[in-house]
Design a protein around this motif. Structure first.
Motif, mmCIF file in Angstrom:
data_model
loop_
_atom_site.group_PDB
_atom_site.id
_atom_site.type_symbol
_atom_site.label_atom_id
_atom_site.label_comp_id
_atom_site.label_asym_id
_atom_site.label_seq_id
_atom_site.Cartn_x
_atom_site.Cartn_y
_atom_site.Cartn_z
ATOM 1 N N SER A 81 -15.220 -5.901 2.172
ATOM 2 C CA SER A 81 -16.133 -5.004 1.473
ATOM 3 C C SER A 81 -16.683 -5.688 0.225
ATOM 4 C CB SER A 81 -15.412 -3.719 1.065
ATOM 5 O OG SER A 81 -16.240 -2.920 0.241
ATOM 6 N N VAL B 6 -18.485 -3.810 -1.978
ATOM 7 C CA VAL B 6 -18.738 -2.719 -2.923
ATOM 8 C C VAL B 6 -18.167 -3.095 -4.278
ATOM 9 C CG1 VAL B 6 -18.197 -0.311 -3.467
ATOM 10 C CG2 VAL B 6 -18.822 -0.965 -1.132
ATOM 11 N N THR C 54 -9.816 7.906 0.152
ATOM 12 C CA THR C 54 -10.511 8.571 1.248
ATOM 13 C C THR C 54 -10.612 10.062 0.957
ATOM 14 O OG1 THR C 54 -9.757 6.940 2.862
ATOM 15 C CG2 THR C 54 -10.453 9.076 3.709
ATOM 16 N N SER D 288 -16.643 0.626 4.260
ATOM 17 C CA SER D 288 -17.550 -0.529 4.250
ATOM 18 C C SER D 288 -16.820 -1.852 4.437
ATOM 19 C CB SER D 288 -18.298 -0.569 2.911
ATOM 20 O OG SER D 288 -17.375 -0.708 1.827
ATOM 21 N N ARG E 240 -13.731 2.334 -4.610
ATOM 22 C CA ARG E 240 -14.523 2.799 -3.471
ATOM 23 C C ARG E 240 -14.753 1.704 -2.438
ATOM 24 N NH1 ARG E 240 -14.303 7.646 -2.506
ATOM 25 N NH2 ARG E 240 -16.305 7.601 -1.413
ATOM 26 N N ASP F 259 -13.002 6.854 6.158
ATOM 27 C CA ASP F 259 -13.920 7.617 5.324
ATOM 28 C C ASP F 259 -15.359 7.392 5.777
ATOM 29 O OD1 ASP F 259 -13.751 9.038 2.384
ATOM 30 O OD2 ASP F 259 -15.645 7.958 2.631
ATOM 31 N N ARG F 260 -16.224 8.384 5.525
ATOM 32 C CA ARG F 260 -17.639 8.258 5.891
ATOM 33 C C ARG F 260 -18.310 7.103 5.155
ATOM 34 N NH1 ARG F 260 -20.853 10.224 1.907
ATOM 35 N NH2 ARG F 260 -19.835 11.433 0.262
ATOM 36 N N ALA F 261 -17.721 6.694 3.990
ATOM 37 C CA ALA F 261 -18.294 5.600 3.201
ATOM 38 C C ALA F 261 -17.579 4.269 3.437
ATOM 39 C CB ALA F 261 -18.258 5.954 1.716
#
Length: 407
Positions: free
Chosen positions: A211, A213, A365, A228, A218, A224-226
Motif C-alpha cells: 500500500s 497510502v 477496518t 489498498s 489507513r 475493508d472497502r478502502a
C-alpha cells in the motif's frame, strides 16, 4: 467432539515483533490495539513510495546475541536467535539435558539475510572483491537461522527450512509436528523475517502489493472497502513444540495449546479454470484435526488487504462456516505482514487468545467490502469461550496453508 491427547504441545513462545519483545508485551499491545507501524528508521525512506513499516523497536542485538554471531549473521537471524532463547526459557527446558539427536529445528524464511547481503554488495561495487566478507556465503542463506539455532543449542536432529513466504510459517510448524511423530522430543520452530533495507523494500515493491497510502492508520485495511494493499514488517515468533510424551516426561508446565491439524496447498495456474486451493486446504486441516467446522471458535485470517484476495478469502471462510458464522480477526494489521515470521506470530497470538478466552480486534477496518460476509471482530477485543482456532496463511506465488490449534 474428538480429542487427540497425543498431539504435540507448544510449551514455549518467544516473540520479537513490532508489537513488542516478549509474550506479554506483545499480547498487551494486541489487546490495546497499539500499532507497531511507524515511519521506517532503519534507512531513509524518503525516496520510496512506501515509507511506513513495522519495525522491532528497542531491539539490541548486542544485548541479546553473542558478539561473534552478530558479525556473522543478518538482523533476521538476530531476531530469531533472541526469540529462540526466550522460547526455550519460557518452556523451562534446558537443551543440555535432552539427547541432542532427538531435538530438531525447523524455521520458515522468505528473503533470507537481505540487509547483510546489501552491505556486502555495496562493498563489492564500491571497492574490490577482497572487501566482501566470508560470512556473505552463509548469512544471506535462507537456512541460516535454522543452522545458527541448531549449532547454538546443539540440536542435531532433523533440521530444515520452509520457504513459502507468509504460508511458510505454518508449513514449518506442520513439519515440526511431523518430526515429533517420527521420534523427535522437541522442535524449535516458527520464524522471523527482516527485509527493511533499500534492497529489500525495492524487491517487495516489485510485487505491486504494498500500500502506498500516506496515512499509516489507513494503509493496511484487510476486508475493508478502502483496502489498498499491505505494509511490510520485520520480526516474528519462535515456538517450542514437544511431543506430548516428552513434555509429560520432563514435567513441563501446562502448555499453551496443541497442534491438532495442518494442511498445505498450492493454487492452480491462472486461467486453468480450477479454484484456488485455500478452501480445500482449510477443510483438510480441520479434518486432519478430527474436527468439523462447527468445532472452530475463531479464525485468524490471512488478511492480505488486497480487494480481490480479501474477497476470495472471505468467500472461503463464509463457505466453510456460513455467512458471519465464526469470529474472524487479523491482528497483523498492528505489525504489517512479516512474511516468514507472520504466520508464526499469528499462531502465538492465537494460542494466547485460547489461553485467555479473548479474541483480539482488527484495528482500522470499519466498513466491510462488498462480498466479505464476515463476523470480523473490530473496535475492541471480544470475550468468548474458545476451544479451537484456525489459522490461515497465503504466500506470494500460490502457497497457502492452514493450522488448527486446540487448548
Amino acid at each position: 467432539m474428538p480429542t487427540d491427547d497425543t498431539a504435540p504441545v507448544i510449551t514455549g513462545i518467544g516473540i520479537t515483533a513490532p508489537t513488542g519483545i516478549g509474550v506479554e508485551a506483545h499480547w498487551a499491545a494486541v489487546l490495546a490495539g497499539k500499532s507497531g507501524i511507524d515511519l521506517i528508521t532503519r534507512f531513509d525512506p524518503t525516496p520510496y513510495p512506501v515509507r511506513y513499516a513495522g519495525e522491532v523497536s528497542g531491539f539490541s542485538a548486542e544485548e541479546r546475541v553473542p558478539s561473534r554471531l552478530i558479525q556473522q549473521t543478518d538482523h533476521w537471524t538476530h531476531l530469531a536467535l533472541a526469540a529462540s532463547e526466550a522460547a526455550l526459557a519460557d518452556a523451562q527446558v534446558d537443551p543440555a539435558t535432552l539427547p541432542e539427536y532427538e531435538m530438531a529445528v525447523v524455521t520458515s524464511s522468505s528473503s533470507g539475510g537481505t540487509e547483510f547481503g546489501q552491505h556486502e554488495m555495496e562493498a563489492l561495487y564500491q571497492h574490490e572483491p577482497e572487501w566482501v566478507g566470508a560470512y556473505q556465503s552463509i548469512a544471506w542463506f535462507y537456512a541460516a537461522t535454522t543452522g545458527q539455532v541448531s549449532i547454538r543449542h546443539k540440536m542435531r536432529g532433523p533440521c530444515g527450512v520452509l520457504c513459502g513466504e507468509q504460508a511458510g510459517g505454518l508449513d514449518a510448524i506442520g513439519q515440526a509436528r511431523r518430526l515429533t511423530r517420527r521420534g523427535a522430543r522437541l522442535v524449535v520452530t516458527g520464524g522471523t523475517d527482516a527485509s527493511l533495507c533499500p534492497y529489500g523494500l525495492t524487491a517487495q515493491l516489485s510485487t505491486g502489493l504494498l500500500s502506498t497510502v500516506a496515512d499509516p492508520a489507513r494503509a493496511y485495511l484487510p476486508f475493508d472497502r478502502a483496502a489498498s494493499g499491505y505494509l511490510p514488517g520485520e520480526g516474528g515468533a519462535i515456538l517450542v513444540l514437544e511431543s506430548a510424551a516428552s513434555a509429560a516426561e520432563r514435567g513441563a508446565r501446562e502448555p499453551y495449546g496443541r497442534v491438532l491439524g495442518y494442511a498445505a496447498g498450492f493454487d492452480p495456474a491462472p486461467g486453468s479454470g480450477r479454484p484456488p486451493a485455500l478452501a480445500r486446504t482449510a477443510r483438510q486441516a480441520i479434518a486432519d484435526a478430527g474436527l468439523t467446522p462447527d468445532d472452530i471458535d475463531v479464525v485468524f485470517a490471512d488478511g492480505a488487504g488486497l480487494p480481490a484476495q480479501d474477497r476470495a478469502e472471505a468467500e472461503v471462510i463464509s463457505g466453510l462456516f456460513g455467512p458471519r458464522g465464526v469470529p474472524v480477526t487479523v491482528p497483523k494489521v498492528l505489525t504489517g505482514r512479516l512474511y516468514g515470521g507472520g504466520a508464526p506470530l499469528d499462531v502465538a497470538t492465537a494460542l494466547l487468545s485460547l489461553r485467555d478466552g479473548v479474541i483480539p480486534h482488527t484495528v482500522g477496518t470499519d466498513e466491510l467490502a462488498a462480498g466479505c460476509e464476515l463476523d470480523l471482530v473490530t473496535e475492541q477485543p471480544r470475550t468468548a469461550a474458545l476451544r479451537h482456532a484456525l489459522v490461515l496463511a497465503r504466500g506470494h506465488g500460490g502457497f497457502n496453508s492452514a493450522l488448527v490449534l486446540g487448548r
